[in-house]
Write an enzyme that holds these catalytic residues in place. Sequence first.
Site, PDB file in Angstrom:
ATOM      1  N   ARG A 139       0.832  -1.213   0.000  1.00 23.43           N
ATOM      2  CA  ARG A 139       0.000   0.000   0.000  1.00 23.43           C
ATOM      3  C   ARG A 139       0.864   1.259   0.000  1.00 23.43           C
ATOM      4  O   ARG A 139       0.547   2.230  -0.661  1.00 23.43           O
ATOM      5  CB  ARG A 139      -0.926  -0.011   1.214  1.00 23.43           C
TER       6      ARG A 139
ATOM      7  N   ASP B  18      -6.538 -14.705   2.192  1.00 23.92           N
ATOM      8  CA  ASP B  18      -7.568 -13.999   2.944  1.00 23.92           C
ATOM      9  C   ASP B  18      -8.473 -13.193   2.025  1.00 23.92           C
ATOM     10  O   ASP B  18      -8.080 -12.789   0.929  1.00 23.92           O
ATOM     11  CB  ASP B  18      -6.933 -13.071   3.983  1.00 23.92           C
ATOM     12  N   GLU B  19      -9.680 -12.969   2.494  1.00 28.60           N
ATOM     13  CA  GLU B  19     -10.648 -12.065   1.869  1.00 28.60           C
ATOM     14  C   GLU B  19     -10.826 -12.323   0.374  1.00 28.60           C
ATOM     15  O   GLU B  19     -11.021 -11.400  -0.416  1.00 28.60           O
ATOM     16  CB  GLU B  19     -10.246 -10.599   2.125  1.00 28.60           C
TER      17      GLU B  19
ATOM     18  N   TRP C 127      -6.097 -14.416  12.171  1.00 25.70           N
ATOM     19  CA  TRP C 127      -6.259 -12.950  12.271  1.00 25.70           C
ATOM     20  C   TRP C 127      -7.690 -12.533  12.591  1.00 25.70           C
ATOM     21  O   TRP C 127      -7.903 -11.478  13.180  1.00 25.70           O
ATOM     22  CB  TRP C 127      -5.806 -12.281  10.975  1.00 25.70           C
TER      23      TRP C 127
ATOM     24  N   PHE D 169      -1.936  -3.138  14.399  1.00 23.66           N
ATOM     25  CA  PHE D 169      -1.349  -1.860  14.792  1.00 23.66           C
ATOM     26  C   PHE D 169      -1.685  -0.730  13.834  1.00 23.66           C
ATOM     27  O   PHE D 169      -1.154   0.386  13.978  1.00 23.66           O
ATOM     28  CB  PHE D 169       0.167  -2.008  14.932  1.00 23.66           C
TER      29      PHE D 169
ATOM     30  N   TRP E 220      -0.858  -2.628   8.604  1.00 18.15           N
ATOM     31  CA  TRP E 220      -1.271  -2.461   7.213  1.00 18.15           C
ATOM     32  C   TRP E 220      -1.155  -0.977   6.879  1.00 18.15           C
ATOM     33  O   TRP E 220      -1.519  -0.114   7.665  1.00 18.15           O
ATOM     34  CB  TRP E 220      -2.694  -2.990   7.017  1.00 18.15           C
TER      35      TRP E 220
ATOM     36  N   GLU F 123      -2.281   1.212   4.415  1.00 16.62           N
ATOM     37  CA  GLU F 123      -3.147   2.101   3.650  1.00 16.62           C
ATOM     38  C   GLU F 123      -3.072   3.532   4.166  1.00 16.62           C
ATOM     39  O   GLU F 123      -3.099   4.490   3.400  1.00 16.62           O
ATOM     40  CB  GLU F 123      -4.607   1.626   3.708  1.00 16.62           C
TER      41      GLU F 123
END
Length: 758
Positions: A163, A323-324, A390, A416, A465, A467
């Site tokens: 990201r 994931d996802e 997770w 975090f 992450w 973003e």
Amino acid sequence: MSNISIKYLTAIFISTCICLQVKAQLHIIPQPLRLTEQKGNFVLSRKAVIGVDKENEAVGKYLQTYLATYYKLNLKVKVYPKVPAAIAIQLVTTVTNKEGAYNLEVKPGIVKISGNGAGVFYGVQSLIQLLPGRAVAPLKLAACSIADAPRFQWRGLSLDVSRHFFTVDEVKKYIDVMAHYKLNVFHWHLTDDEGWRIQINKYPKLTEVGARITYYEKQGKFRKLDNLIDGGGKDGFYTQAEIKEVVKYAQDRFVTILPEIEMPGHSEAAIFAYPELGCQDSTGAKHRVRMLDPGEYTFTFMENVLTEVMALFPNQYIHIGGDEAEMVDWLKSPTAVALMKKEGLKSEKEVQSYFIKRIEKFLLSKNKRLIGWDEILQGGLAESATVMSWQGEAGGIAAAKMHHHVVMTPLPYMYFDAPQAAEDLEPVGWNPTVTWQMVYNYEPMSKELNTEEAKYILGAQGNIWAEKVPTAAHLQYMVYPRALAVAELTWSAAENKDIDRFAYKMKQQYGYFKLWNWNARLPDIVGMDNIVTNSNQFGLVLKYPLLGAQVRYSLNGKMPDSTAKPQLFPVKINTMLQDTFSIKTYTTWTLNKQHILQEAMIRHVDIKPVVIDQAAFTPGFSYRLIKSKEYNIDKVDTTQVVTTAIINSSTPMVLPVTDGNLTWVKVNGFIRINADGDYQLTSGFLVSPALFINGEQIIYRGKDKYAQPQKGMLHLKKGAYAISGHYIADNTNRNEDLLIIKAADGKVIDPQVYMFHQ
């Protein structure tokens, strides 16, 4: 109206500060297994020699470089077949029963570190934390004896470079600080929808196109990156030569790098570079494509990618994400539908399982093991897969019960990218507040696992992450000091954990952060709590653990600005109190040019004893346990009452119902006060209950007890006070104290003394 004396409030505050500032020379994080202070000091002089055996030559040079870089102390490293006993600093190999174990002896004149494998390096990290946090002369180390070993083999920290891209130097520094705290797995999230960051020679467009997210966003050829801040992401990727450089750098610090190559979802950057990888839609609908097509072209492509990845990373595991995944896309894909018919797959989840198992088989053929997020459990877990849990702990618990290895990294504790305090005072984050206390109190060994199943828990990991994390300074702020809590909970023995001791030790690390130019979030002012009081006058003393800190504050509800005069700590605040007001603070630590914002609400109430026949009292609070799907407490009364019972201690031990409903608990009773005095009322719940005294709300429901601490600071006369309250029972609060009452001397009052009902 009786006043709570300023003297009492000040005493409570100061006693808290003293608790956190217990005299201690040794502030090593993570807490060693056994640590004994000795008399005297070791004085490190410029004439000292670092004596090493051949196995520890690299570690000796590491220590040499560290001392030269941060203390301008240039020591010689000498290699010996057997290190002489008179050498000032000795790094020697010994056989230990556990990987990473070490012994450290600091005596006047001698420092000796012994261990095998990574053990000597870890002993050096403890030695570093015995050094002062600034370059002063002479350098003195407190004499001590340490015998230490890690609790878990997996002590991880991730970094998302997809990201927002971070440079090689920024990644190296991230690994450096990890190593200082004995964290040993660096999870490198190299690919995702927003960017592909690793050079693959066979497929150059992965970086020529997939890594240039800013450029293609401006061309309108890539999706608008509206979940990124700071004007979008940064272009960039790591060449294979740079990857090798970082891997070697990590190896020298006994850190294993876990590369993650996302599949089958989160693959938009790869699909943008090579559209034939994308899941096709037989209906002709146009939409974002983030799912890989489960066809032979894709499997060949990913195997070729992984072949180059495995050549760069010598570790045991390859992380494949999982994931996802937007698996419903496969139901419209001709390739996926044909695959389901051919393989007898009954659902899209089984397609996911097929995909993961195909990749696992390939990795096993190359002597590598697959690790993925807990969604890889869906449709059937691959035979040798390790699960990174997770979405809470459920996936990890399920995998451990199936005798699969697990790394616990659950929301919310290990995420975090969440703010560290009240969200309106912190950098923007994805999730609700996660404080360092929440991280520290997390236990990777779930009580739902028996002794045999618990052996499959490899350890735990903190995740970040990016973003909303555009710069290295911002990254450091978000990850530290929470990463210190991960270090201690994964290294230190469970019985050695002590949150008050850790709080003290954590604050001692800021000297090192200054030394390393590391932008960890500053600690809070102690005592800035939301307070309900029946005092007509309010007094508070603001104190701060870092030397050189200044504070600007206001009592008018507005954040103080540059026109407010900065004051050195401690600061005394005295004011008349008739209604609610807020204290807002802007604290700066001038030594590292950092600041932190805080706010506390002070509310005035009128509370007097109720006249009631106490002869009819029965010990304990009464409660009604109600199951409901309703989140609004005002509507809960119309639902079915499951049971009524008596709470006979401060810990409610209410077990939540497990039929899909919420478990509401409504509490009623009386607090009996046996002597006039000043009292502090709090709740031990992580997410606070609602508690009322004589109908006045003292504790508000839903507040994080660390991010938004709440207290009742009340002068109570002898007599009875009605108490009521409500909360949703869950596995987090089932073993926590509903109500804690302390007297003016700080002593906790036995619940049996004050809990009654009629």
